[in-house]
Design an enzyme around this catalytic site. Structure first.
Site, PDB file in Angstrom:
ATOM      1  N   ASP A 102      24.542  20.886 -25.364  1.00 27.04           N
ATOM      2  CA  ASP A 102      25.344  19.669 -25.383  1.00 27.04           C
ATOM      3  C   ASP A 102      24.575  18.510 -26.013  1.00 27.04           C
ATOM      4  O   ASP A 102      23.350  18.398 -25.885  1.00 27.04           O
ATOM      5  CB  ASP A 102      25.734  19.302 -23.950  1.00 27.04           C
ATOM      6  CG  ASP A 102      26.426  17.965 -23.874  1.00 27.04           C
ATOM      7  OD1 ASP A 102      27.588  17.894 -24.306  1.00 27.04           O
ATOM      8  OD2 ASP A 102      25.800  16.988 -23.409  1.00 27.04           O
TER       9      ASP A 102
ATOM     10  N   GLU B 192      26.191  21.502 -30.283  1.00 21.98           N
ATOM     11  CA  GLU B 192      27.269  20.525 -30.352  1.00 21.98           C
ATOM     12  C   GLU B 192      26.782  19.345 -31.183  1.00 21.98           C
ATOM     13  O   GLU B 192      26.232  18.380 -30.672  1.00 21.98           O
ATOM     14  CB  GLU B 192      27.669  20.056 -28.948  1.00 21.98           C
ATOM     15  CG  GLU B 192      28.931  19.207 -28.965  1.00 21.98           C
ATOM     16  CD  GLU B 192      28.930  18.111 -27.905  1.00 21.98           C
ATOM     17  OE1 GLU B 192      30.015  17.710 -27.481  1.00 21.98           O
ATOM     18  OE2 GLU B 192      27.843  17.645 -27.521  1.00 21.98           O
TER      19      GLU B 192
END
Length: 850
Positions: free
Chosen positions: A419, A474
């Site tokens: 993330d 990401e």
């Protein structure tokens, strides 16, 4: 230079969050029987782009702070020649202009890795910090170690000593590591399993504070107290209570089809669901829809539920809301038994600002070299209200790398989705940055080389430990070489998320009439990615489902979904348009947008409404923090049509492997017709976005000559369509132009055939294999396959003697697959397999006779 399909990489926004079995082959064979065969040919079709004509002056960044383990920076013997030739320059020659920067970061990576090998033995040994730090068994004692260089004194407290640490004082070594050894008493551990513990220390101003151990493996909260603080829990269950894995990891698929899921909100009930409930009720749904990978969100412990798991407090602990570590192991093992790989959504981009429950509590004013985080503004993310790691610090590297290995070794995860990678890559964290594709945006003093080196180390470690691992970044910026291996000078990820795609769809749905949709813009957004760097495409993820935003189905149909989704009456124009475009948007994204595909839990059947976690603004309600599976399970509701199409498009890739094919050719983009025609592998895809026009005898180009038939049709009755396209029609090709001279061909394709293309539909054609060995294209061959599959299922059940629960789950799954094609097996086979009841068949025959 960007190596993409047609032109430089452009993405509009920076990444942000709302701070955020052995019997499985039976199902696989059955599902494969539903889709026809096709040959697959590979060829590269992505041209290079024009190089950028910009360069920058680079200033060397400060040396790595190795922290107190080394005591001082070490001189390295690594020379520039060792990293002078990076493979990325061969792939993208325009990177030569930024050679100084790329060689600098590669050299820093080699130096850091060499230092770790010199002082820790190897990167692999270094990443086993959890065997040293935290609580571990050593001989007949429990040894607890904690890195807290700023502490003046330290004690271990907990239930075991009545929270009085006067008799359990800890000692500090020269590296700032505190330790204590507590011998067993009467042959039993002095600290009982599942008892509460905390680390108590005094910092520079003389104040004593209690903190949850940084390496704690379980943390819980009193559910009866509002906003109660968490307690660290000593998790060391006896052998009889430890979960033992039964299944090995499934092999890495050619292309990941990922089901993004949040365990806590996966129940139909307004509550927090558990790992075991998810394993028993949701995993079979995922398998039935033919996904091959599950991506689990919010596994790392986080004290604030509404952060969606992105404000992590305890990095080595599973989220206790959904159960224990052993329960999570049960979930992962169950997934592996079903042939599903499991990825963790790991958050190493930042940490919760929570002092009481989290890692931030160890920062008591010390300098950066003695803390997990940077000091001042560099250590704080203004948008996320969270702390930022010092990736140059030796103990931070040990902590984060060991964290990755812990989840791989202890829980058998198959990889990670990192993330917030954009935030890690740049000192400004992507805030108020627009990435246009200009290389100066990626390689400059704005790049956080320490973070880049950490990610290179992390990817090297994960792939060494688990060669079949899948690691996804990401990243919205599109940094070149992010998804190239470290030995080429890349960062080492396998895939990046194609984050610009959902933005494009949302923009069209919110701001443009159907007639204004640009086919060129759609194709541009879907194909605009770097050659040799793989992407996972998605039309919508959890980001588009949260409160304040809308899912695609809700954007399309909104409040009409509350009254117009019954199949017992004709569909309104809004519902008909909504379901048609929902299928087309998701499928086009999958087929053209990348080398992998992702869908968020519930979006496969067009889940209405948004996700709203319990908070003060909604009176702490769980009503919108759940998934209404009853909608897709209710036979007379139209949600089943979208779900069936989702299953079918996954089955198509399972059979033809088009996602893994490098052959991607867009042959026609017609703004007037609103039609897009392309090939992926040897499949021919035709998308007609026109709201009204149906085209008869529409000519489409293709590569290989022969006979083509429909293999997937969004307008089929089973998908809520009108059944306007004939599936038993043979489409024979005609040669086009002069062989070998593409400009004389039809849309640069050497062959063509004609089709019927109804408005708002997508149809896929496959080339029929007409060799003598090929079974006849009727249901007889398929029925033989299904008969064998069902018989295998019975043999498997007898041989393995599975539990009644397992048998029930698999029969349910087989039923779900057969539901769309009830003629795949004979009544005798269905009865012998337990799928149908003999009385039921007799009743049907009697009714037919009457």
């Amino acid at each position: 230079m960007l190596l993409c399909s047609s032109s430089p990489f452009f993405l509009a926004r920076a990444s942000s969050h709302p701070r955020k079995d052995s019997r499985s082959h039976v199902l696989a064979k059955l599902q494969s029987a539903l889709v026809a065969n096709s040959s697959i040919r590979f060829s590269v079709k992505y041209p290079f782009c024009c190089p950028h004509r910009l360069s920058i002056n680079l200033k060397a960044e400060r040396d790595f702070a190795i922290s107190s383990v080394l005591g001082e920076n070490q001189a390295m013997t690594t020379t520039e020649e060792d990293v002078q030739h990076c493979g990325i320059f061969d792939l993208d020659p325009s990177l030569e202009k930024f050679k100084d920067h790329l060689i600098y970061r590669s050299k820093k990576y080699v130096e850091q890795k060499s230092l770790i090998e010199k002082f820790e033995g190897s990167l692999e040994e270094f990443s086993q910090g959890y065997l040293k730090f935290g609580f571990n068994r050593e001989q007949d004692a429990i040894v607890y170690r904690e890195w807290a260089p700023a502490a003046q004194e330290a004690q271990l407290i907990g239930d075991f000593n009545g929270w009085d640490g006067s008799n359990h004082k800890m000692e500090k070594n020269e590296f700032g590591v505190w330790n204590i050894k507590i011998p067993d008493a009467g042959g039993k551990p002095s600290i009982p399993h599942n008892s509460r513990v905390k680390f108590r220390f005094k910092h520079g101003n003389g104040i004593w504070v209690d903190r949850i151990p940084a390496w704690i493996r379980y943390a819980t909260v009193d559910p009866t107290r509002f906003a109660a603080p968490y307690d660290g829990v000593h998790w060391d269950p006896p052998p009889s209570e430890r979960y033992i894995f039964k299944y090995s990891r499934p092999p890495k698929p050619a292309a990941p089809r990922i089901y993004e899921a949040h365990v806590g909100m996966s129940s139909s009930e307004p509550c927090v669901s558990t790992y075991r409930e998810f394993a028993d009720t949701v995993l079979p749904r995922i398998r039935a829809n033919n996904y091959n990978t599950v991506q689990l969100m919010a596994i790392l412990e986080h004290s604030y539920y509404g952060s969606f798991g992105y404000h992590v407090t305890n990095f080595f602990a599973v989220s206790s809301r959904s159960g224990t570590p052993e329960d999570l192991k049960y979930l992962i093992d169950k997934a592996h038994g079903l042939g599903l790989r499991v990825l963790m959504d790991v958050v190493h981009s930042h940490a919760s600002n929570n002092v009481t429950d989290g890692l931030n509590g160890f920062d008591v004013g010390q300098g950066t070299q003695d803390s997990y985080f940077h000091n001042g503004e560099r250590g704080y993310h203004k948008l996320w209200d969270s702390r930022l790691f010092n990736y140059a610090n030796w103990e931070v590297l040990r902590f984060l790398l060991s964290n990755l290995r812990w989840w791989l070794d202890e829980f058998n995860f198959d990889g990670f989705r990192f993330d917030g990678v954009t935030s890690m890559l740049y000192h400004r964290h992507g805030i108020n940055m627009v990435f246009t594709g200009n290389y100066t945006e990626y390689f400059s003093e704005a790049t956080d080389v320490d973070a880049v080196v950490y990610m290179m180390l992390a990817n090297h470690l994960v792939h060494n430990l688990l060669p079949d691992a899948t690691v996804i970044a990401e990243d919205v910026s599109g940094m070149p070489a992010l998804c190239r291996p470290d030995y080429e000078g890349g960062v080492g990820f396998d895939y990046r998320l194609a984050m610009a795609i959902p933005d494009r769809w949302i923009d069209f749905l919110k701001n443009k009439m159907d007639s204004e949709w640009s086919m060129k813009e759609i194709v541009w957004s879907l194909t605009n990615r770097r050659y040799t760097e793989k992407c996972v495409a998605y039309a919508e993820s959890h980001d588009q489902a949260i409160v304040g935003d809308k899912t695609i189905s809700f954007l399309l149909m909104d409040k009409v979904m509350y009254s117009g989704m019954s199949d017992l009456e004709p569909a309104s124009p809004v519902i008909e348009r909504g379901i048609a475009l929902h299928k087309m948007i998701h499928f086009l994204t999958m087929a053209l947008g990348g080398e992998g595909y992702l869908n968020f839990m519930g979006n496969e059947f067009g889940h209405p409404e948004w996700i709203d976690f319990p908070r003060e603004g909604n009176s702490w309600s769980y009503d919108k923090c759940r998934r209404q599976w009853n909608l897709v399970d209710t036979d007379h509701l139209r949600y089943k049509h979208m779900n069936a199409f989702d299953r079918a498009m996954n089955l198509l890739d399972d059979r033809f492997h088009f996602l893994a094919s490098e052959k991607q050719i867009v042959s026609s983009i017609s703004e007037e017709d609103k039609v897009i025609v392309f090939e992926r592998g040897d499949l021919v895809f035709v998308f007609n976005f026109h709201p009204e026009n149906t085209y008869s005898g529409y000519k489409v180009g293709c590569d290989l000559p022969g006979k083509y038939r429909v293999t997937l049709d969004s307008d089929a009755f089973e998908f809520g369509g009108h059944g306007r396209v004939g599936h038993d029609i043979d489409h024979f090709t005609s040669p086009e132009g002069i062989p070998g001279v593409s400009e004389t061909n039809f849309n640069n394709r050497p062959n063509s055939f004609k089709i019927l293309s109804p408005a708002r539909t997508c149809v896929v054609y496959y080339k029929v294999d007409e060799t003598p060995q090929q079974p006849d294209e009727d249901t007889t061959g398929t029925e033989t396959m299904v008969t064998q599959v069902l018989q295998d299922s019975q043999v498997d059940k007898t041989a393995e003697n599975p539990s009644e629960e397992t048998i029930s789950t698999e029969e349910t799954t087989v039923r779900q697959v057969l539901q769309d094609s009830p003629d795949l097996a004979s009544d005798e086979v269905l009865v012998s397999s337990g799928i149908r009841d003999e009385k039921e068949i007799d009743t049907e025959e009697s009714t037919a006779s009457d």
